[in-house]
Design a protein around this motif. Sequence first.
Motif, PDB file in Angstrom:
ATOM      1  N   GLY A 142     -16.541  83.482 -31.310  1.00 52.59           N
ATOM      2  CA  GLY A 142     -16.835  84.171 -32.557  1.00 52.59           C
ATOM      3  C   GLY A 142     -15.583  84.760 -33.181  1.00 52.59           C
ATOM      4  O   GLY A 142     -15.398  84.712 -34.406  1.00 52.59           O
ATOM      5  N   ALA A 143     -14.701  85.295 -32.343  1.00 55.28           N
ATOM      6  CA  ALA A 143     -13.448  85.845 -32.851  1.00 55.28           C
ATOM      7  C   ALA A 143     -12.570  84.757 -33.459  1.00 55.28           C
ATOM      8  O   ALA A 143     -11.923  84.964 -34.497  1.00 55.28           O
ATOM      9  N   ALA A 144     -12.532  83.583 -32.831  1.00 52.28           N
ATOM     10  CA  ALA A 144     -11.737  82.469 -33.361  1.00 52.28           C
ATOM     11  C   ALA A 144     -12.287  82.000 -34.702  1.00 52.28           C
ATOM     12  O   ALA A 144     -11.530  81.717 -35.637  1.00 52.28           O
ATOM     13  N   LYS A 145     -13.622  81.914 -34.813  1.00 56.57           N
ATOM     14  CA  LYS A 145     -14.221  81.493 -36.079  1.00 56.57           C
ATOM     15  C   LYS A 145     -14.001  82.547 -37.167  1.00 56.57           C
ATOM     16  O   LYS A 145     -13.778  82.211 -38.339  1.00 56.57           O
ATOM     17  N   ALA A 146     -14.044  83.833 -36.802  1.00 54.30           N
ATOM     18  CA  ALA A 146     -13.777  84.887 -37.778  1.00 54.30           C
ATOM     19  C   ALA A 146     -12.326  84.842 -38.240  1.00 54.30           C
ATOM     20  O   ALA A 146     -12.035  85.027 -39.436  1.00 54.30           O
ATOM     21  N   ALA A 147     -11.407  84.590 -37.314  1.00 58.13           N
ATOM     22  CA  ALA A 147      -9.992  84.464 -37.682  1.00 58.13           C
ATOM     23  C   ALA A 147      -9.788  83.270 -38.611  1.00 58.13           C
ATOM     24  O   ALA A 147      -8.996  83.340 -39.566  1.00 58.13           O
ATOM     25  N   ALA A 148     -10.503  82.191 -38.353  1.00 56.92           N
ATOM     26  CA  ALA A 148     -10.419  81.014 -39.223  1.00 56.92           C
ATOM     27  C   ALA A 148     -10.876  81.358 -40.630  1.00 56.92           C
ATOM     28  O   ALA A 148     -10.248  80.949 -41.618  1.00 56.92           O
ATOM     29  N   GLU A 149     -11.970  82.104 -40.731  1.00 56.73           N
ATOM     30  CA  GLU A 149     -12.456  82.507 -42.055  1.00 56.73           C
ATOM     31  C   GLU A 149     -11.398  83.329 -42.800  1.00 56.73           C
ATOM     32  O   GLU A 149     -11.179  83.139 -44.004  1.00 56.73           O
ATOM     33  N   THR A 150     -10.745  84.239 -42.095  1.00 50.44           N
ATOM     34  CA  THR A 150      -9.717  85.073 -42.715  1.00 50.44           C
ATOM     35  C   THR A 150      -8.576  84.211 -43.247  1.00 50.44           C
ATOM     36  O   THR A 150      -8.075  84.427 -44.355  1.00 50.44           O
ATOM     37  N   ALA A 151      -8.154  83.221 -42.457  1.00 49.54           N
ATOM     38  CA  ALA A 151      -7.077  82.333 -42.888  1.00 49.54           C
ATOM     39  C   ALA A 151      -7.483  81.535 -44.123  1.00 49.54           C
ATOM     40  O   ALA A 151      -6.708  81.396 -45.077  1.00 49.54           O
ATOM     41  N   VAL A 152      -8.703  81.023 -44.120  1.00 42.87           N
ATOM     42  CA  VAL A 152      -9.177  80.226 -45.259  1.00 42.87           C
ATOM     43  C   VAL A 152      -9.244  81.077 -46.518  1.00 42.87           C
ATOM     44  O   VAL A 152      -8.799  80.670 -47.600  1.00 42.87           O
ATOM     45  N   ARG A 153      -9.814  82.276 -46.408  1.00 39.38           N
ATOM     46  CA  ARG A 153      -9.918  83.151 -47.578  1.00 39.38           C
ATOM     47  C   ARG A 153      -8.544  83.519 -48.122  1.00 39.38           C
ATOM     48  O   ARG A 153      -8.335  83.581 -49.332  1.00 39.38           O
ATOM     49  N   GLY A 154      -7.602  83.779 -47.208  1.00 34.91           N
ATOM     50  CA  GLY A 154      -6.290  84.208 -47.653  1.00 34.91           C
ATOM     51  C   GLY A 154      -5.474  83.109 -48.304  1.00 34.91           C
ATOM     52  O   GLY A 154      -4.752  83.361 -49.281  1.00 34.91           O
ATOM     53  N   LEU A 155      -5.584  81.892 -47.797  1.00 37.89           N
ATOM     54  CA  LEU A 155      -4.756  80.790 -48.292  1.00 37.89           C
ATOM     55  C   LEU A 155      -5.420  79.992 -49.407  1.00 37.89           C
ATOM     56  O   LEU A 155      -4.724  79.453 -50.270  1.00 37.89           O
ATOM     57  N   THR A 156      -6.743  79.897 -49.374  1.00 36.35           N
ATOM     58  CA  THR A 156      -7.459  79.095 -50.377  1.00 36.35           C
ATOM     59  C   THR A 156      -8.671  79.880 -50.875  1.00 36.35           C
ATOM     60  O   THR A 156      -9.806  79.612 -50.449  1.00 36.35           O
ATOM     61  N   PRO A 157      -8.469  80.849 -51.769  1.00 38.36           N
ATOM     62  CA  PRO A 157      -9.584  81.677 -52.248  1.00 38.36           C
ATOM     63  C   PRO A 157     -10.695  80.883 -52.938  1.00 38.36           C
ATOM     64  O   PRO A 157     -11.828  81.353 -53.008  1.00 38.36           O
ATOM     65  N   SER A 158     -10.390  79.691 -53.417  1.00 37.33           N
ATOM     66  CA  SER A 158     -11.398  78.871 -54.098  1.00 37.33           C
ATOM     67  C   SER A 158     -12.247  78.055 -53.126  1.00 37.33           C
ATOM     68  O   SER A 158     -13.169  77.348 -53.550  1.00 37.33           O
ATOM     69  N   ALA A 159     -11.940  78.147 -51.829  1.00 34.55           N
ATOM     70  CA  ALA A 159     -12.668  77.355 -50.833  1.00 34.55           C
ATOM     71  C   ALA A 159     -14.075  77.893 -50.618  1.00 34.55           C
ATOM     72  O   ALA A 159     -14.374  79.060 -50.883  1.00 34.55           O
ATOM     73  N   VAL A 160     -14.928  77.032 -50.097  1.00 33.07           N
ATOM     74  CA  VAL A 160     -16.252  77.421 -49.620  1.00 33.07           C
ATOM     75  C   VAL A 160     -16.174  77.617 -48.113  1.00 33.07           C
ATOM     76  O   VAL A 160     -15.658  76.761 -47.393  1.00 33.07           O
ATOM     77  N   ILE A 161     -16.667  78.748 -47.641  1.00 34.02           N
ATOM     78  CA  ILE A 161     -16.824  78.998 -46.207  1.00 34.02           C
ATOM     79  C   ILE A 161     -18.312  78.934 -45.928  1.00 34.02           C
ATOM     80  O   ILE A 161     -19.072  79.795 -46.397  1.00 34.02           O
ATOM     81  N   ALA A 162     -18.746  77.916 -45.210  1.00 31.00           N
ATOM     82  CA  ALA A 162     -20.175  77.678 -44.977  1.00 31.00           C
ATOM     83  C   ALA A 162     -20.530  78.053 -43.548  1.00 31.00           C
ATOM     84  O   ALA A 162     -20.233  77.313 -42.611  1.00 31.00           O
ATOM     85  N   ARG A 163     -21.164  79.207 -43.387  1.00 33.76           N
ATOM     86  CA  ARG A 163     -21.628  79.610 -42.050  1.00 33.76           C
ATOM     87  C   ARG A 163     -22.970  78.942 -41.764  1.00 33.76           C
ATOM     88  O   ARG A 163     -23.878  78.985 -42.596  1.00 33.76           O
ATOM     89  N   THR A 164     -23.081  78.357 -40.592  1.00 36.89           N
ATOM     90  CA  THR A 164     -24.328  77.700 -40.234  1.00 36.89           C
ATOM     91  C   THR A 164     -24.765  78.146 -38.840  1.00 36.89           C
ATOM     92  O   THR A 164     -24.128  78.994 -38.215  1.00 36.89           O
ATOM     93  N   SER A 165     -25.864  77.577 -38.362  1.00 33.35           N
ATOM     94  CA  SER A 165     -26.429  77.972 -37.082  1.00 33.35           C
ATOM     95  C   SER A 165     -26.542  76.758 -36.180  1.00 33.35           C
ATOM     96  O   SER A 165     -25.750  75.812 -36.297  1.00 33.35           O
ATOM     97  N   LEU A 166     -27.522  76.730 -35.293  1.00 31.70           N
ATOM     98  CA  LEU A 166     -27.695  75.602 -34.379  1.00 31.70           C
ATOM     99  C   LEU A 166     -28.008  74.346 -35.179  1.00 31.70           C
ATOM    100  O   LEU A 166     -28.932  74.324 -35.998  1.00 31.70           O
ATOM    101  N   ILE A 167     -27.260  73.281 -34.931  1.00 37.11           N
ATOM    102  CA  ILE A 167     -27.428  72.028 -35.667  1.00 37.11           C
ATOM    103  C   ILE A 167     -28.233  71.055 -34.817  1.00 37.11           C
ATOM    104  O   ILE A 167     -27.840  70.724 -33.701  1.00 37.11           O
ATOM    105  N   VAL A 168     -29.352  70.603 -35.364  1.00 36.50           N
ATOM    106  CA  VAL A 168     -30.258  69.693 -34.656  1.00 36.50           C
ATOM    107  C   VAL A 168     -30.393  68.426 -35.485  1.00 36.50           C
ATOM    108  O   VAL A 168     -30.318  68.465 -36.718  1.00 36.50           O
ATOM    109  N   GLY A 169     -30.594  67.296 -34.813  1.00 34.81           N
ATOM    110  CA  GLY A 169     -30.725  66.032 -35.529  1.00 34.81           C
ATOM    111  C   GLY A 169     -31.973  65.284 -35.153  1.00 34.81           C
ATOM    112  O   GLY A 169     -33.048  65.858 -34.993  1.00 34.81           O
ATOM    113  N   ASP A 170     -31.811  64.004 -34.951  1.00 36.87           N
ATOM    114  CA  ASP A 170     -32.934  63.134 -34.589  1.00 36.87           C
ATOM    115  C   ASP A 170     -32.757  62.592 -33.181  1.00 36.87           C
ATOM    116  O   ASP A 170     -33.129  61.456 -32.886  1.00 36.87           O
TER     117      ASP A 170
END
Length: 268
Positions: free
Chosen positions: A122-150
């Motif tokens: 969780g700390a690594a993903k939060a740090a990633a979000e901080t880097a993305v916001r700081g370097l590319t303010p126009s980016a989309v940060i999409a938080r998701t949950s458990l990914i299930v398929g078929d």
Amino acid sequence: MDILVIGGTGNLGRELVRQARAAGHRVAATYHRHPVAADGVTWHPLDLRDRRAVAALTAGVVINAAYQKSDWATTADGALHVAAAAAATGARLVHVSSDAVFSGAAPSYPETSAPDPITPYGAAKAAAETAVRGLTPSAVIARTSLIVGDGDSVHETRVHALATGASGGALFTDDVRCPVHVADLAAALLELAASPHAGVHHVAGPDAVSRHELGTLIARRDGLDPARLPAALRAESADPGPLDVRLDCTVTRSRLRTRLRGAREFLR
């Protein structure tokens, strides 16, 4: 669009590649070990820890779906490298984040919630979000949950192993998340990539279910006996981590044409 899917061999990455190609986009994707057979896709080997290698890849749209839970350099530093490359080339960036950035202390988390991680991932993903916001303010940060398929997600594979006795362990009854179908998630990410929106978006299903309930739904869909799925409490485990994390996706849903189905619907 020219789309680059970073982490193209994962469950989400493969679905992003499939949908982008079906929509007629020009698609390139990266892999860490082996590419996936896909017509019309240009594959590039990539180690996200190598900033120069990341900087050499450019596209009109970059979707970063790569992660590695046990490796800060890939999850956090790698996201910084991608954001720096997008900023340098003017690429549209969609960064896939996780509900792991939250502790579970709040009843639910809207898009305005600040991260409060309690695990290394969780700390690594939060740090990633901080880097993305700081370097590319126009980016989309999409938080998701458990990914299930078929049938090919890690969650479905684990349920099959438990139900057939192929592996031990248990599914927690107090570990609650908002699962999303991989096809819905990929469609939403591609829609956001083509939109003018920026900042944090929550992209998850509306049903909050425990991992044991999710396993029961998967078992029933696949003709397995749910009674064979062992149950346990995550709170009693050696490393409990976040227990109940519910993403409030109200704002994001109001912006999307893509309908995000709940687990009780897509596993029915």
